[in-house]
Design a protein around this motif. Structure first.
Motif, PDB file in Angstrom:
ATOM      1  N   GLU A  84      42.033  45.447  35.260  1.00  0.00           N
ATOM      2  CA  GLU A  84      42.432  45.522  36.735  1.00  0.00           C
ATOM      3  C   GLU A  84      41.363  46.272  37.439  1.00  0.00           C
ATOM      4  O   GLU A  84      40.756  47.127  37.279  1.00  0.00           O
ATOM      5  CB  GLU A  84      43.737  46.188  36.606  1.00  0.00           C
ATOM      6  CG  GLU A  84      45.124  45.342  36.035  1.00  0.00           C
ATOM      7  CD  GLU A  84      46.437  46.059  36.131  1.00  0.00           C
ATOM      8  OE1 GLU A  84      46.163  46.920  36.892  1.00  0.00           O
ATOM      9  OE2 GLU A  84      47.248  45.502  36.018  1.00  0.00           O
ATOM     10  N   GLN A  85      41.392  45.788  38.759  1.00  0.00           N
ATOM     11  CA  GLN A  85      40.725  46.469  39.877  1.00  0.00           C
ATOM     12  C   GLN A  85      41.705  46.398  40.991  1.00  0.00           C
ATOM     13  O   GLN A  85      42.261  45.633  41.373  1.00  0.00           O
ATOM     14  CB  GLN A  85      39.341  45.736  40.268  1.00  0.00           C
ATOM     15  CG  GLN A  85      38.385  45.461  39.098  1.00  0.00           C
ATOM     16  CD  GLN A  85      37.060  44.607  39.505  1.00  0.00           C
ATOM     17  OE1 GLN A  85      36.652  44.912  40.717  1.00  0.00           O
ATOM     18  NE2 GLN A  85      36.529  43.677  38.843  1.00  0.00           N
ATOM     19  N   ARG A  86      41.638  47.732  41.564  1.00  0.00           N
ATOM     20  CA  ARG A  86      42.430  48.047  42.724  1.00  0.00           C
ATOM     21  C   ARG A  86      41.674  47.614  44.184  1.00  0.00           C
ATOM     22  O   ARG A  86      40.560  48.300  44.120  1.00  0.00           O
ATOM     23  CB  ARG A  86      43.064  49.240  42.730  1.00  0.00           C
ATOM     24  CG  ARG A  86      43.976  49.722  41.438  1.00  0.00           C
ATOM     25  CD  ARG A  86      44.339  51.082  41.285  1.00  0.00           C
ATOM     26  NE  ARG A  86      45.216  51.340  40.375  1.00  0.00           N
ATOM     27  CZ  ARG A  86      46.399  51.180  40.285  1.00  0.00           C
ATOM     28  NH1 ARG A  86      47.186  50.708  41.423  1.00  0.00           N
ATOM     29  NH2 ARG A  86      47.246  51.485  39.216  1.00  0.00           N
ATOM     30  N   VAL A  87      42.344  47.306  44.886  1.00  0.00           N
ATOM     31  CA  VAL A  87      41.655  46.773  46.197  1.00  0.00           C
ATOM     32  C   VAL A  87      42.270  47.849  47.179  1.00  0.00           C
ATOM     33  O   VAL A  87      43.464  47.917  47.238  1.00  0.00           O
ATOM     34  CB  VAL A  87      41.862  45.396  46.803  1.00  0.00           C
ATOM     35  CG1 VAL A  87      41.109  45.264  47.959  1.00  0.00           C
ATOM     36  CG2 VAL A  87      41.218  44.397  45.647  1.00  0.00           C
ATOM     37  N   LEU A  88      41.337  48.725  47.630  1.00  0.00           N
ATOM     38  CA  LEU A  88      41.880  49.793  48.650  1.00  0.00           C
ATOM     39  C   LEU A  88      41.505  49.599  50.200  1.00  0.00           C
ATOM     40  O   LEU A  88      40.563  48.889  50.343  1.00  0.00           O
ATOM     41  CB  LEU A  88      41.556  51.281  48.066  1.00  0.00           C
ATOM     42  CG  LEU A  88      41.429  51.491  46.668  1.00  0.00           C
ATOM     43  CD1 LEU A  88      40.736  52.767  46.455  1.00  0.00           C
ATOM     44  CD2 LEU A  88      42.882  51.842  46.444  1.00  0.00           C
ATOM     45  N   SER A  89      42.424  50.080  51.031  1.00  0.00           N
ATOM     46  CA  SER A  89      42.112  50.109  52.445  1.00  0.00           C
ATOM     47  C   SER A  89      41.085  51.166  52.721  1.00  0.00           C
ATOM     48  O   SER A  89      40.628  51.991  51.892  1.00  0.00           O
ATOM     49  CB  SER A  89      43.442  50.250  53.162  1.00  0.00           C
ATOM     50  OG  SER A  89      43.886  51.717  52.926  1.00  0.00           O
TER      51      SER A  89
END
Length: 221
Positions: free
Chosen positions: A65-70
């Motif tokens: 998984e890869q988290r997409v952050l603001s």
């Protein structure tokens, strides 16, 4: 080493570019769908335990998984792993097995509902068993009657053959055919009786199985 693994040092540059392009395309589409602003940050922990960040999908984390952050560090969404063809094949096989299991459960439920509708109580079930067995007994009675007729016919044939008992070979062909036909018919009737005995056993086994199931359903109802 297979070239399908982007982590492989032998992975072709053109293939690496294609994978990244595809992921970026999917990522871009997702961002448009969710109304995400530009400047998203991808974050993951790779297979070596390193925390990696990037402004685009991270090649080293394609298998996780890869988290997409603001820009403020808030998680906007999670990009699932990019499964290999073999992994997708295995997952599809597992999905089909689960679906088949659900279908079996649903079919069993439908069968239970049909049983309860047809047999709301044991009296109705006992009546259905008796009617089914009565049909078998009707066939058996007809077969036995035919067998008795054949036995009488054989007595008449034997009486006609009495004249040729000293030399059966001299009996006329029509009389020999009557003997053969009688024997064949007797054999057929015997097979009918065997079949009906098996049918009786099959019916009783079926009704016994149904009754055991129905008793559980009646109790639950």
């Amino acid at each position: 080493m297979p070239i399908s693994n982007p982590l492989n040092p032998n992975f072709l540059p053109s293939a690496r570019v294609l994978v990244i392009a595809l992921l970026m395309g999917a990522s871009g589409a997702g961002a448009q769908d969710t109304g995400a602003a530009k400047g998203s940050i991808y974050s993951c922990v790779d297979g070596k335990g390193r925390r990696l960040t990037s402004d685009r999908p991270i090649v080293e984390c394609l298998d996780r998984e890869q988290r997409v952050l603001s820009g403020t560090g808030v998680v906007k969404r999670v990009v699932p792993p990019s499964y290999t063809a073999e992994e997708r094949k295995r997952m599809e096989a597992e999905r089909r097995l689960e679906e088949a299991a659900r279908e079996r459960v649903a079919e069993e439920k439908r069968r239970e509902r049909a049983l309860l509708t047809r047999y709301p109580n044991q009296e109705m079930h006992d009546k259905a068993r008796a009617e089914a067995l009565a049909q078998v007994e009707d066939v058996v009675a007809a077969v036995k009657k035919r067998a008795n007729d054949l036995a009488k016919q054989r007595l008449e044939i034997d009486a006609e053959m009495e004249f040729y008992k000293s030399d059966i070979s001299k009996a006329p062909s029509w009389l020999k055919r009557k003997v053969e036909d009688n024997l064949q018919q007797v054999d057929i009737q015997n097979r009918f009786l065997t079949d009906q005995a098996q049918e009786r056993a099959r019916l009783n086994a079926r009704f016994d199985e149904e009754l055991a199931k129905l008793r559980q359903l009646w109790a639950g109802k």
